[in-house]
Design a protein around this motif. Structure first.
Motif, PDB file in Angstrom:
ATOM      1  N   LYS A 271      -1.007 -11.562  -8.685  1.00 12.54           N
ATOM      2  CA  LYS A 271      -1.978 -10.944  -7.764  1.00 12.54           C
ATOM      3  C   LYS A 271      -1.693  -9.479  -7.477  1.00 12.54           C
ATOM      4  CE  LYS A 271      -3.766 -14.903  -5.311  1.00 12.54           C
ATOM      5  NZ  LYS A 271      -3.289 -15.896  -4.361  1.00 12.54           N
ATOM      6  N   CYS A 272      -0.464  -9.061  -7.690  1.00 11.69           N
ATOM      7  CA  CYS A 272      -0.125  -7.680  -7.369  1.00 11.69           C
ATOM      8  C   CYS A 272      -0.490  -6.762  -8.538  1.00 11.69           C
ATOM      9  CB  CYS A 272       1.367  -7.590  -7.065  1.00 11.69           C
ATOM     10  SG  CYS A 272       1.868  -5.968  -6.568  1.00 11.69           S
ATOM     11  N   ASP A 273      -1.213  -5.702  -8.254  1.00  8.69           N
ATOM     12  CA  ASP A 273      -1.594  -4.758  -9.320  1.00  8.69           C
ATOM     13  C   ASP A 273      -0.440  -3.825  -9.666  1.00  8.69           C
ATOM     14  OD1 ASP A 273      -4.167  -5.714  -9.402  1.00  8.69           O
ATOM     15  OD2 ASP A 273      -4.905  -4.260  -7.931  1.00  8.69           O
ATOM     16  N   ASN A 330      -3.500   5.193 -14.473  1.00  8.79           N
ATOM     17  CA  ASN A 330      -4.109   3.966 -15.016  1.00  8.79           C
ATOM     18  C   ASN A 330      -4.697   4.107 -16.423  1.00  8.79           C
ATOM     19  OD1 ASN A 330      -3.249   2.836 -12.646  1.00  8.79           O
ATOM     20  ND2 ASN A 330      -5.125   3.339 -11.576  1.00  8.79           N
ATOM     21  N   SER A 382       3.982  -0.810  -7.702  1.00 13.09           N
ATOM     22  CA  SER A 382       3.111  -1.912  -7.296  1.00 13.09           C
ATOM     23  C   SER A 382       2.006  -1.415  -6.391  1.00 13.09           C
ATOM     24  CB  SER A 382       3.936  -2.957  -6.546  1.00 13.09           C
ATOM     25  OG  SER A 382       4.383  -2.422  -5.316  1.00 13.09           O
ATOM     26  N   ASN A 383       0.904  -2.117  -6.419  1.00  8.50           N
ATOM     27  CA  ASN A 383      -0.228  -1.769  -5.575  1.00  8.50           C
ATOM     28  C   ASN A 383      -0.880  -3.068  -5.136  1.00  8.50           C
ATOM     29  OD1 ASN A 383      -2.182  -0.175  -4.357  1.00  8.50           O
ATOM     30  ND2 ASN A 383      -3.467  -0.157  -6.179  1.00  8.50           N
ATOM     31  N   PRO A 385      -3.611  -5.359  -3.588  1.00  7.41           N
ATOM     32  CA  PRO A 385      -5.042  -5.201  -3.320  1.00  7.41           C
ATOM     33  C   PRO A 385      -5.250  -4.961  -1.824  1.00  7.41           C
ATOM     34  CG  PRO A 385      -4.594  -7.260  -4.505  1.00  7.41           C
ATOM     35  CD  PRO A 385      -3.284  -6.626  -4.226  1.00  7.41           C
TER      36      PRO A 385
END
Ligand code: FAD
Length: 450
Positions: A271-273, A330, A382-383, A385
């Protein structure tokens, strides 16, 4: 046969080093640190380029000047690390279009305000949709279309959302950011931390507990301990493991777990971008860009979002160095990582000629870091959401049996930052120490009973 250590720490970035330091300070002497690369530092990494030290990874100490003190800023101050204040506030008045004209400050300020408002609206809609589906379809924010709108949208969303959403780093530690501009590099801070508990001589770490070039490939874990296997066929036995590999590495298949990690863990990890953030350095024979403090950051507005948008000159950090930095993120980062540096140089020169005219000299050197393709990193940071609950971070950080997790991605409040990694390392080793103490008490009781 391999000896057994109390703790094996995997990774020698800021979080691994801070974790190991706390363990050592609490009497855990028989720890081992396994680092995949040939150096400590991880995503804190300097390189000599164009006669100065440039930072390929973390460059800023973010969050300074607030009511609480940023611990990384404190360590840097103690060491006398050289830093420069970064004033981003003027960047919006240095936006160039493709013909080299600077947008008038009124237009720039208006576009900026519109973008911030629209981003805030978008967040509110997301929030509302999470709570109540019926409130969907409120005012749709304008999607950015023109080059200037795209450029501002990129700055707001791909860098940080500070003006849209409060970020703990700035709320807790203050809004100022300082660029590390020290010949010894940001990593000097890490070396100094390591020196506190590892044997060093003439600035070199000679302690046999730090093992470089050890790529961990397998963690076999049970109620009794963890067996760590590395790519070169070594085996390490430990009572506990502290794993500091990045979220990108955890998402990859570099390390296999036997038995496999439980579902709740792998789901949280997915789940972590992962953000990719690339600073490209260009060296020139002379300066052709406007200088001065309020000109340090400038923006290129192109119809393609994120196309060589964000620029910085290094004259404040290193006067006379004639170095420019452009930041990609990105998709653009991945695209550029996959092509040759000559192609990237050509693209960057095209952009600079748009802004400053056809007569500027060619860059004489280029440096393109590749964080995405580095199998020990797989991204920059890490990002989480925006609409995610604390459960995700808690699950990512929660231990699985005797394996503890650390790293910037496990920091609830400061993920993505150096201080996040630093504080996470301390937190994790404290949790591990509690378990170690429990084991010790159990053993004492058993001895007593015998
Ligand atoms: P890492 O530094 O990644 O350490 C993990 C270590 O584990 C690495 O050394 C890796 O080699 C090792 N490892 C991985 N897999 C294995 C394996 N299988 N076996 C053994 N070892 C392994 N933060 C800021 O505060 N300010 C900034 O300005 C900033 N800018 C950034 C710019 C870029 C380009 C990048 C990449 C990051 C930036 N960050 C910034 C983020 C900051 O660098 C990180 O949050 C922090 O350094 C992470 O530390 P860590 O210990 O969690 O991870």
């Amino acid at each position: 046969s391999s000896t057994r250590s109390s703790v094996v720490v995997i990774g020698a970035g800021i979080s691994g080093i801070s974790a190991a330091k706390v363990l050592a300070e609490n009497g855990i002497e028989d720890l081992v640190i396994l680092e995949a690369s040939d150096r400590i530092g991880g995503r804190i990494r300097k390189e000599n380029f164009g006669g100065v030290s440039v930072e390929l990874g973390a460059g800023w100490i973010a969050g300074v000047g607030g009511k609480e003190s940023n611990p990384v800023w404190e360590i840097a101050a103690q060491l006398g690390l050289r830093t420069c204040f970064s004033d981003y506030s003027n960047a919006r008045y240095n936006i160039y279009d493709r013909s080299g004209k600077i947008f008038p400050s009124g237009i720039a300020a208006d576009s900026y305000k519109k973008a911030v408002d629209s981003a805030i609206q978008k967040l509110r809609d997301l929030d509302a949709n999470c709570v109540d589906d019926a409130s969907k379809g409120t005012d749709q924010p304008l999607t950015p279309k023109t080059p200037i709108e795209l450029a501002i949208d990129f700055i707001l969303h791909d860098f940080e959302m500070a003006e849209v959403e409060p970020i703990s780093t700035y709320v807790d530690f203050g809004e100022r950011e300082f660029l590390v501009a020290d010949e010894r590099g940001y990593e000097y801070l890490l070396h100094k931390m390591a020196e506190d508990f590892l044997f060093t001589s003439e600035g070199k770490i000679l302690d046999s507990r730090l093992k470089l070039n050890k790529v961990v490939r397998e963690l076999q874990h049970s109620r009794n301990g963890v067996t760590v296997k590395t790519e070169d066929g070594c085996v390490y036995e430990a009572n506990y493991v502290i794993l500091s590999a990045s979220i990108g590495v955890l998402q990859s298949d570099l390390i296999s777990f036997r038995p496999p990690l439980p579902r709740w863990k792998t789901e949280a990890i997915e789940k972590c971008d992962v953000m990719v953030y690339t600073k490209i350095f260009l060296k020139f024979p002379c300066k052709f860009w406007p200088c001065g403090p309020e000109k340090e950051f400038f923006i290129y507005a192109h119809e393609r979002r994120g196309y060589y948008t964000f620029w910085q000159h290094m004259e404040n950090a290193y006067p006379g160095s004639n170095i420019l930095v452009v930041t990609l993120t990105n998709g653009e980062s991945k695209r550029v990582e996959a092509q040759s540096d000559e192609e990237t140089l050509k693209e960057a020169m095209g952009v600079l000629r748009d802004m400053f005219g056809p007569d500027i000299p060619n860059a004489t050197d280029i440096l393109v870091p590749r964080w995405w393709n580095n199998r020990f990193q797989r991204g920059s940071y890490s990002n989480y959401p925006i609409i995610s609950n604390n459960q995700v971070v808690n699950d990512i950080k929660a231990p699985v049996g005797r394996i503890f997790f650390t790293g910037e991605h496990t920091s609830e409040r400061f993920n993505g930052y150096v201080h996040g990694g630093y504080l996470a390392g301390i937190d994790t080793s404290k949790a591990a120490l509690e378990e170690i103490r429990k084991d010790e008490r159990k053993n004492e009781n058993q001895t007593f009973l015998l």
